[in-house]
Design a protein around this motif. Structure first.
Motif, short mmCIF file in Angstrom:
data_model
loop_
_atom_site.label_atom_id
_atom_site.label_comp_id
_atom_site.label_asym_id
_atom_site.label_seq_id
_atom_site.Cartn_x
_atom_site.Cartn_y
_atom_site.Cartn_z
N VAL A 92 25.64 77.33 45.54
CA VAL A 92 25.92 76.87 46.91
C VAL A 92 24.76 76.04 47.44
O VAL A 92 24.96 74.98 48.06
N ARG A 93 23.52 76.51 47.21
CA ARG A 93 22.37 75.74 47.69
C ARG A 93 22.28 74.38 47.02
O ARG A 93 21.96 73.38 47.65
N ARG A 94 22.54 74.35 45.70
CA ARG A 94 22.56 73.05 45.00
C ARG A 94 23.65 72.15 45.57
O ARG A 94 23.46 70.94 45.71
N ALA A 95 24.79 72.76 45.92
CA ALA A 95 25.89 71.99 46.50
C ALA A 95 25.48 71.36 47.83
O ALA A 95 25.83 70.21 48.13
N VAL A 96 24.72 72.12 48.64
CA VAL A 96 24.23 71.58 49.92
C VAL A 96 23.37 70.34 49.67
O VAL A 96 23.51 69.32 50.35
N ILE A 97 22.48 70.43 48.67
CA ILE A 97 21.59 69.30 48.35
C ILE A 97 22.42 68.11 47.84
O ILE A 97 22.19 66.97 48.24
#
Length: 621
Positions: A92-97
């Motif tokens: 999810v955090r990678r998706a935000v980036i």
């Protein structure tokens, strides 16, 4: 992940967001994207610190990214899978980036790279897209892909992404309903996370944007009913959530009114225009929001332009409402039919009943004080078609008020075409008001006002650059003189013995009408002054009408000289014959002027006999 790196990641991410929000004009002139590139570098650093995606997440699922193959494209219902555990949280955090990198590349006009990052974002979130942690981010990524494909004019692809977002929002609200996490919260410590109310506000704003983009896509696809519905929903939601720029909102509401005018839904059109007035009045008075544009309220010229544009929408409302009433009540020669007038009055009662029940609630903007303010504007102007002169006059005065307002900005110097259109609308208001007037002298004065405002434009305009506009005005001025002449003849017919002054006035109006019809017809000639053998479709009907009216005008010239009268009848016959001959050679033209063609055939048959009788009479005297 260790505390130190996580604190560093959060700090870099927040710095990247701050740089992303820097407006382009605040960058050096030669490096307009300097802040965007700096933000991108920080986002890439955060991405590196987060580490690579696990293999199972990074593999490209077969067919997933081709529209129509993956269920994210089709908007099929999603299954609820919570983003729990370190692997899911990392994804999810990678998706935000990836999302922010995608938006960053789009902002710097690198669309292909932007698309690639946004698609990666969707792929990372795909299984979690219905979850409380991911639904907002997923919808925002799809919205941005929808905009991107729309800019590429791949409208169906844009439609698929945006409709998928809409379906996901509706499914989430139906099955879960609690305000979801905002994407920025994935990089905030627990104590700094947003309150439920702020989350809800941000999520609703995302959905409002989705509806706004869908409205534009449907407009582009010429699905006008659907586009209007989505535009109306967007405007309502913006007011409900207090997320709008007054100037932009007002223009969008005024533009929407034009759709309702074309559909003859005058109550809805009036509501949109009244709301536009009220909201436009807030310009510069409401608190600036984070996405208020520089232009909003800061540029007096833009303010006055938008004010003029809203005024023009009001002019169209008043004019179309009056013209619609005229069409409902006129007979086959354009005069008031008393039976049709009674029918319109009965129909208006039905419209009033409808207003009180369903229609008013369906379109209503705002609540409380805002609703009251909009109602106060509405009460000043009717949405019912006028059935008599007094009602028509009220609409006329309202329309004329907005004509003066529009002309304050759209002046002849700098806005030639716009200014002329406003003047033409003003003339049209007088023309339709004359239909409701029973006093023929007063009707004449109304047409005289039309001529006074239109004639100077012909002098000012260069016919080489403004050929089409010149033709329109020439034809309209000719028609105004033509109508005045007919009225003066009708007034004279009621007199036992019209004096020479009346005759002179009729002939003067006749001459002026002939002059402008001839100017219009001459404008159709080629550079060698030859009249075209084939008249273009865009000017066919006005050209045929001009020929017909010229023929009739020559027949109406009053003269005591028999020789001159015979010459006039011969010229009249020549123009009637032109119409008949042209329609024989070009059968498609007959459909444009059916009534005039039948009368022309009649005159071609009758005039030679009349002229022969006239010659015989002349020879005897």
């Amino acid at each position: 992940m260790a505390d130190a790196p996580w604190a560093e990641i959060r700090e870099k991410f927040q710095a990247a967001l701050a740089l992303s929000r820097v407006e382009l004009h605040k960058n050096p002139e030669k490096e307009p994207y300097k802040s965007k590139y700096s933000a991108r570098a920080l986002l890439e650093e955060v991405k590196a610190l987060l580490g690579p995606a696990p293999e199972d997440e990074d593999e490209r699922p077969q067919g997933d990214d081709s529209l129509g193959a993956g269920d994210h494209a089709l908007g099929l219902p999603a299954e609820l899978v919570e983003a729990e555990g370190p692997v899911a949280q990392g994804a999810v955090r990678r998706a935000v980036i990836e999302f922010h990198l995608g938006v960053n590349h789009i902002d710097t006009e690198e669309l292909s790279a932007g698309e690639e990052h946004l698609v990666k974002c969707l792929r990372l979130l795909r299984k979690y897209r219905l979850s409380h942690d991911c639904v907002s981010l997923y919808i925002q990524a799809q919205n941005n892909l929808g905009i991107l494909w729309s800019e590429r004019e791949e409208i169906e692809t844009a439609q698929a992404y945006l409709e998928s977002s809409e379906a996901l929002y509706n499914q989430y609200m139906k099955e879960i309903g609690s305000p979801p996490l905002d994407p920025t919260e994935h990089f905030l410590p627990e104590e700094e996370k947003l309150a439920e109310q702020e989350r809800s506000k941000r999520f609703e704003k995302v959905y409002t944007h989705n509806l706004y983009y869908l409205a534009q896509v449907y407009q582009h696809m010429e699905m006008f009913e659907k586009a209007a519905h989505y535009c109306h929903s967007t405007l309502k939601r913006q007011l409900e959530h207090n997320a709008y720029h007054p100037m932009e909102w007002a223009i969008n509401a005024a533009t929407l009114s034009q759709f309702y005018i074309n559909k003859q839904c005058f109550m809805e059109a009036r509501h949109c225009l009244s709301a536009a007035n009220v909201i436009f009045g807030q310009t510069g008075k409401i608190r600036t929001t984070e996405d208020t544009t520089e232009a909003e309220g800061d540029v007096p010229e833009l303010y006055h332009q938008r004010k003029g544009e809203i005024a023009r929408c009001w002019i169209k409302y008043c004019l179309t409402l009056m013209q619609n009433a005229q069409l409902s009540m006129q007979d086959n020669i354009g005069e008031l039919d008393l039976d049709k007038q009674s029918e319109l009055r009965a129909l208006r009662k039905k419209e009033l009943d409808e207003e009180e029940s369903v229609r008013k609630k369906a379109v209503q903007f705002g609540t409380g004080e805002l609703c009251d303010a909009i109602s106060a504007v509405e009460e000043k102007v009717s949405y019912l078609r006028p059935s008599d002169f007094e009602e028509a006059r009220e609409l006329f005065l309202m329309g004329q008020h907005y004509v003066f307002e529009a002309k304050e900005f759209f002046q002849i110097d700098g806005y030639v075409t716009d200014h002329i259109e406003v003047v033409q609308d003003h003339s049209a208001l007088f023309k339709v008001l004359a239909f409701f007037e029973t006093d023929m002298e007063r009707r004449c004065k109304m047409h005289k006002r039309r001529i006074a405002m239109l004639e100077p434009l012909i002098v000012d305009l260069n016919p080489q650059y403004y050929l089409l506009v010149n033709r329109q005005i020439q034809f309209e001025v000719a028609h105004a003189y033509y109508d005045m002449m007919d009225l003066k003849i009708a007034i004279a017919d009621k007199l036992r013995d019209p004096d020479s002054h009346v005759v002179k006035k009729i002939n003067s109006l006749n001459k002026s009408a002939l002059k402008y019809y001839q100017l219009f017809l001459d404008s159709l000639r080629d550079p060698n002054k030859v009249f075209p053998e084939h008249i273009g479709e865009d000017v066919l009907r006005p050209a045929m009408l001009a020929k017909f009216r010229v023929a009739r005008l020559y027949g109406k010239i009053i003269t005591a000289d028999p020789k001159k009268e015979l010459e006039n009848l011969a010229t009249s016959l020549e123009h009637y014959k032109f119409i008949v001959d042209y329609c024989e050679k070009h059968p498609e033209a007959a459909q444009e002027i059916e009534v005039e063609l039948e009368l022309s055939k009649e005159m071609v048959s009758l005039l030679p006999t009349k002229m022969e009788r006239f010659r015989t009479k002349m020879s005897l005297t």
